[in-house]
Motif scaffolding. Structure first.
Motif, PDB file in Angstrom:
ATOM      1  N   ALA A 193       0.847  -1.186   0.000  1.00 51.88           N
ATOM      2  CA  ALA A 193       0.000   0.000   0.000  1.00 51.88           C
ATOM      3  C   ALA A 193       0.885   1.239   0.000  1.00 51.88           C
ATOM      4  O   ALA A 193       2.040   1.192   0.408  1.00 51.88           O
ATOM      5  CB  ALA A 193      -0.900  -0.003   1.230  1.00 51.88           C
ATOM      6  N   GLY A 194       0.351   2.344  -0.447  1.00 48.37           N
ATOM      7  CA  GLY A 194       1.086   3.596  -0.424  1.00 48.37           C
ATOM      8  C   GLY A 194       2.012   3.748  -1.616  1.00 48.37           C
ATOM      9  O   GLY A 194       1.989   2.966  -2.565  1.00 48.37           O
ATOM     10  N   ASP A 195       2.829   4.795  -1.549  1.00 48.96           N
ATOM     11  CA  ASP A 195       3.758   5.097  -2.631  1.00 48.96           C
ATOM     12  C   ASP A 195       4.903   4.090  -2.629  1.00 48.96           C
ATOM     13  O   ASP A 195       5.486   3.799  -1.586  1.00 48.96           O
ATOM     14  CB  ASP A 195       4.331   6.507  -2.460  1.00 48.96           C
ATOM     15  N   LEU A 196       5.225   3.586  -3.818  1.00 46.03           N
ATOM     16  CA  LEU A 196       6.344   2.655  -3.914  1.00 46.03           C
ATOM     17  C   LEU A 196       7.070   2.843  -5.230  1.00 46.03           C
ATOM     18  O   LEU A 196       6.517   3.309  -6.217  1.00 46.03           O
ATOM     19  CB  LEU A 196       5.890   1.214  -3.736  1.00 46.03           C
ATOM     20  N   ILE A 197       8.337   2.465  -5.189  1.00 43.05           N
ATOM     21  CA  ILE A 197       9.151   2.405  -6.398  1.00 43.05           C
ATOM     22  C   ILE A 197       9.840   1.048  -6.381  1.00 43.05           C
ATOM     23  O   ILE A 197      10.477   0.677  -5.389  1.00 43.05           O
ATOM     24  CB  ILE A 197      10.148   3.584  -6.505  1.00 43.05           C
ATOM     25  N   ALA A 198       9.649   0.293  -7.449  1.00 41.97           N
ATOM     26  CA  ALA A 198      10.146  -1.082  -7.509  1.00 41.97           C
ATOM     27  C   ALA A 198      11.256  -1.200  -8.545  1.00 41.97           C
ATOM     28  O   ALA A 198      11.134  -0.680  -9.656  1.00 41.97           O
ATOM     29  CB  ALA A 198       9.013  -2.034  -7.871  1.00 41.97           C
ATOM     30  N   GLU A 199      12.301  -1.882  -8.145  1.00 43.28           N
ATOM     31  CA  GLU A 199      13.343  -2.226  -9.103  1.00 43.28           C
ATOM     32  C   GLU A 199      12.892  -3.485  -9.829  1.00 43.28           C
ATOM     33  O   GLU A 199      12.807  -4.548  -9.230  1.00 43.28           O
ATOM     34  CB  GLU A 199      14.681  -2.463  -8.410  1.00 43.28           C
ATOM     35  N   ARG A 200      12.548  -3.304 -11.049  1.00 38.40           N
ATOM     36  CA  ARG A 200      12.057  -4.351 -11.943  1.00 38.40           C
ATOM     37  C   ARG A 200      10.608  -4.718 -11.662  1.00 38.40           C
ATOM     38  O   ARG A 200      10.154  -4.712 -10.533  1.00 38.40           O
ATOM     39  CB  ARG A 200      12.897  -5.610 -11.888  1.00 38.40           C
ATOM     40  N   GLY A 201       9.921  -5.026 -12.732  1.00 40.06           N
ATOM     41  CA  GLY A 201       8.570  -5.546 -12.667  1.00 40.06           C
ATOM     42  C   GLY A 201       8.535  -6.852 -13.446  1.00 40.06           C
ATOM     43  O   GLY A 201       9.543  -7.280 -14.022  1.00 40.06           O
ATOM     44  N   PRO A 202       7.400  -7.489 -13.502  1.00 36.30           N
ATOM     45  CA  PRO A 202       7.311  -8.750 -14.224  1.00 36.30           C
ATOM     46  C   PRO A 202       7.647  -8.605 -15.708  1.00 36.30           C
ATOM     47  O   PRO A 202       8.119  -9.562 -16.324  1.00 36.30           O
ATOM     48  CB  PRO A 202       5.866  -9.198 -14.003  1.00 36.30           C
ATOM     49  N   ILE A 203       7.467  -7.416 -16.259  1.00 32.03           N
ATOM     50  CA  ILE A 203       7.785  -7.211 -17.673  1.00 32.03           C
ATOM     51  C   ILE A 203       9.276  -7.430 -17.938  1.00 32.03           C
ATOM     52  O   ILE A 203       9.653  -7.905 -19.011  1.00 32.03           O
ATOM     53  CB  ILE A 203       7.315  -5.819 -18.154  1.00 32.03           C
ATOM     54  N   ASP A 204      10.120  -7.133 -16.954  1.00 37.55           N
ATOM     55  CA  ASP A 204      11.554  -7.383 -17.106  1.00 37.55           C
ATOM     56  C   ASP A 204      11.821  -8.870 -17.326  1.00 37.55           C
ATOM     57  O   ASP A 204      12.609  -9.261 -18.192  1.00 37.55           O
ATOM     58  CB  ASP A 204      12.312  -6.936 -15.855  1.00 37.55           C
ATOM     59  N   PHE A 205      11.151  -9.685 -16.533  1.00 37.49           N
ATOM     60  CA  PHE A 205      11.434 -11.118 -16.588  1.00 37.49           C
ATOM     61  C   PHE A 205      10.746 -11.786 -17.771  1.00 37.49           C
ATOM     62  O   PHE A 205      11.257 -12.775 -18.303  1.00 37.49           O
ATOM     63  CB  PHE A 205      11.112 -11.755 -15.241  1.00 37.49           C
ATOM     64  N   LEU A 206       9.629 -11.228 -18.214  1.00 40.51           N
ATOM     65  CA  LEU A 206       9.045 -11.687 -19.470  1.00 40.51           C
ATOM     66  C   LEU A 206      10.017 -11.383 -20.604  1.00 40.51           C
ATOM     67  O   LEU A 206      10.242 -12.224 -21.480  1.00 40.51           O
ATOM     68  CB  LEU A 206       7.688 -11.021 -19.715  1.00 40.51           C
ATOM     69  N   ALA A 207      10.622 -10.206 -20.573  1.00 41.77           N
ATOM     70  CA  ALA A 207      11.617  -9.852 -21.597  1.00 41.77           C
ATOM     71  C   ALA A 207      12.824 -10.794 -21.534  1.00 41.77           C
ATOM     72  O   ALA A 207      13.343 -11.215 -22.572  1.00 41.77           O
ATOM     73  CB  ALA A 207      12.054  -8.403 -21.435  1.00 41.77           C
ATOM     74  N   TYR A 208      13.267 -11.129 -20.321  1.00 42.38           N
ATOM     75  CA  TYR A 208      14.378 -12.087 -20.202  1.00 42.38           C
ATOM     76  C   TYR A 208      13.981 -13.451 -20.761  1.00 42.38           C
ATOM     77  O   TYR A 208      14.786 -14.112 -21.441  1.00 42.38           O
ATOM     78  CB  TYR A 208      14.834 -12.236 -18.753  1.00 42.38           C
ATOM     79  N   LEU A 209      12.778 -13.889 -20.472  1.00 40.93           N
ATOM     80  CA  LEU A 209      12.326 -15.184 -21.000  1.00 40.93           C
ATOM     81  C   LEU A 209      12.295 -15.172 -22.530  1.00 40.93           C
ATOM     82  O   LEU A 209      12.726 -16.137 -23.174  1.00 40.93           O
ATOM     83  CB  LEU A 209      10.952 -15.543 -20.442  1.00 40.93           C
TER      84      LEU A 209
END
Length: 183
Positions: A66-82
């Protein structure tokens, strides 16, 4: 505000997030999913990327964070790796497996306000080490740039921006987009 910073390895994600977090302590920082997966991996592979995709997707759900967050990598990164792994070795799994990974990615991106992509550019002068799997790095970058242009995958919620330049320029751009997205 929910921000995901995406890019291939050694593209400047950690540095950008660290700089942003210093100026915006109200944001929770979600680390690279690699740090959250309990397995030890000798080399990049489909199982490793699939595990990280699941972690990256799950933590973006509103019930998780919950609240404001900043994430290093999302699932799109790992789809791209796959997809990059499949292109380079043909060992990323079945079409059904990749379609399921895409569906998980689409669902998770429905909870993201701003998707920041750090594409590889010659002018950014980020120098990866020799053990950085350079062929996979380049193929992932190309796959990621293709994926962010897919409206079916991205959906209608996430604003997608590409940021390049030196460290200060990247931070200024991220802050500008973050402010504009919340306005």
């Amino acid at each position: 505000m929910r921000i995901v910073v995406s890019g291939t390895h050694s593209s400047g994600k950690s540095t950008l997030i660290s700089d942003f977090a210093l100026r915006h302590p109200e944001f929770t920082v979600l680390p690279d999913p690699f740090e959250l997966v309990d397995e030890t991996w000798d080399a990049p592979g489909a199982a490793m990327f699939a595990a990280q995709l699941r972690v990256a997707a799950a933590r973006l759900g509103p019930e998780e964070s919950a609240g404001d967050l900043i994430a290093e990598r999302g699932p799109i990164d790992f789809l791209a790796y796959l997809l990059a792994l499949d292109e380079l070795t043909g060992s990323a799994g079945s079409r059904e497996f990749l379609e399921r990974a895409a569906a998980i990615t689409t669902e998770a991106l429905g909870h993201v306000d701003l998707l920041v992509v750090l594409p590889l550019t010659a002018r950014d002068r980020l120098a990866p080490g020799p053990d950085e799997h350079l062929e996979l790095r380049a193929a992932m970058n190309d796959a990621l740039l293709d994926l962010v242009d897919d409206p079916d995958l991205i959906g209608g919620r996430s604003k997608v921006v590409e940021i390049a330049g030196d460290r200060a320029a990247r931070l200024a751009a991220l802050e500008s987009y973050a402010i504009a997205t919340t306005a």
